[in-house]
Design an enzyme around this catalytic site. Sequence first.
Site, short mmCIF file in Angstrom:
data_model
loop_
_atom_site.label_atom_id
_atom_site.label_comp_id
_atom_site.label_asym_id
_atom_site.label_seq_id
_atom_site.Cartn_x
_atom_site.Cartn_y
_atom_site.Cartn_z
N SER A 480 0.36 -1.14 0.05
CA SER A 480 -0.26 -0.06 -0.13
C SER A 480 0.91 1.30 0.21
CB SER A 480 -0.57 -0.42 0.81
OG SER A 480 -1.85 1.02 1.21
N ASP A 566 -8.41 -4.77 -5.75
CA ASP A 566 -8.21 -4.08 -5.27
C ASP A 566 -9.00 -2.32 -5.64
OD1 ASP A 566 -7.37 -1.38 -3.68
OD2 ASP A 566 -5.13 -2.41 -3.35
N HIS A 598 -7.05 -5.52 -2.02
CA HIS A 598 -6.32 -4.86 -1.10
C HIS A 598 -5.46 -5.58 -0.39
CE1 HIS A 598 -3.52 -1.02 -0.32
NE2 HIS A 598 -3.81 -1.64 0.56
#
Length: 621
Positions: A480, A566, A598
């Site tokens: 991320s 995602d 994600h």
Amino acid sequence: MGLTATAQDHMTPELLWKLGRISPLGITKDGKNIIYKVSTPDVDENKFNSKFYSIPVNGGEGKEIEDYKNLLKDRNVSPDGKYVLGSQEIKVEKVNGGDYYPELDKSTVQIYDGLDYRHWDTWNEGKHNHVGYSPVDNADNFTDIMKGEPYDSPQKPFGGEEDYTWTPNGNIVYVSKKKAGTAYATSTNTDLYEYDMATKTTKNLTPNNPGYDTQPAFSPQGDLTWLQMKRDGYEADKNDIIVRHKGADINLTAGWDGTVDSFTWSADGKKVYFLAPIDGTKQLFEVNFPGLTRIAVRVTQLTDGYWDVNSIIGFSDNNIIVTRSDMNHANELYSYNLKKKDWKQLSHVNDAAYSKIALSKTEKRYVTTADGKKMLVWVILPPNFDANKKYPTLLYCQGGPQSALSQFYSFRWNFQVMAAQGYVIVAPNRRGMPGHGVAWNEAISKDWGGEVMNDYLAAIDDVAKEPYVDKNRLGAVGASYGGYSVFYLAGIHNKRFKTLIAHDGVFNLQSMYGTTEEVFFTNWDGGGAYWEKDNAVAQKTFSQFNPINNVDKWDTPILIFQGDKDFRVPIGQGQEAFQAAQLRGIKSRFIVFPDENHWVLKPQNGMVWQREFFKWLKETL
């Protein structure tokens, strides 16, 4: 639990994916037992198997049970015992081609007039979570108290029962962000709403606060209490405990330099217990409730140690029942005696597995940053660590960017597994993380590629001075924002790292702005849109802090993981990064998870992730 670790002397991905994952459900009505669920991965069947257990509040053997619901006090039953509070997903809006043209019912078209057309990992099909109630003896007779509203409660994607509750007089309070389309995607302004059961009307209880209002609950005296962030669009703002008492809203944590995760009232209504990050851990705190008196509000940290207190389950005499983890142990049930100030482990779901392996050693270190700040850095050493040896070392870049790097136990980014494969892990609490004061927490916003990058380099450079670190075998890994960090460091690390791994990382800030779903996040952290030419902050973000602008300096092998579902960091980010690396002639690998978001949640996908992670490190480090 049937777990074995025969002939093993260290943690492996295979053993990690056999560990039981505990979920507390509550304390029984008689106060004698704790009910909890244990979910265990079945890698062969690619699923989780769950069982329910009861264990005495003072400790003992956990016994498997079948029917647990009648043992727990149901917070969703109304004070008069007539109704049950709950939620359902209800079709509200026209979205599909067949909604507009019923004769074309095989159409797969989706039609949108605003943003929020997809969120997290699902497309908006016109369905919304709605709070409602049913008679206790007729669960099918659901009354929707948000009928026709294109809004959600519980909030998507992660909201649950904490988003709604009964008032002491039998009304309903719930959390909702009553905005739709583009307005929804650009705001964090949730409010608390009260539905009057008698008049069937709804009123906004928090109309003057523009940020998040969440987790409504009531004190033993009946005072509405909730968590509040002040600024619209800032999802990581300071989270404070608010109590509405005799018409006044009292902020119990306004003068405390931290942010609250969750809270619960003491039985006598004199204190609020809460959890919060502090100095690289998550601990238990208390704050007194003075009412409207002149008694000073005082926040006190109750626990301290190399662990995370992750949830508060309830109370038993002088004990508070919680879950606790650390970098070597997944969550277990614990009791903490508020008078004696001591701990007792109650559940032992994974003790058998851990007893047969050597554990990694975790050290807390403080490093001076480039601008003279004091930064905490966790250093995780391999089991049976030998200071006379040299070890390959990984810089771990945390995501968020404003999530705590604490004593968490991840089933993917698991430091115990990494260390057990012979790697030293360097995990800096770089700026942007809670637990070190609000100013440090906020320092990353609008400065993604600024001082935080110096923080990373300061951490790895400092630990690399140790004789046990092989300076020729350094890597950087993260997901991320941590993936963004890896992409950014790839262009500026000046040959420090021999290999890189990024998972669902932000690679191109401009295309990220154009495809991510929660636009409030990119607006706040980036400072605005890329087309705002007179916005100096935004222009700096999209030029100076954009990893794509340093790809010409890339020279390091890179592994890129990406979830196809995602929608927070869409797949194009990973595709662009891989394409850039390939066209630059850099050794690279692109691993796509078509059915993951994600995160990586399915057991076999999780195993592939672990094996490819360490396979890459063996190839390149």
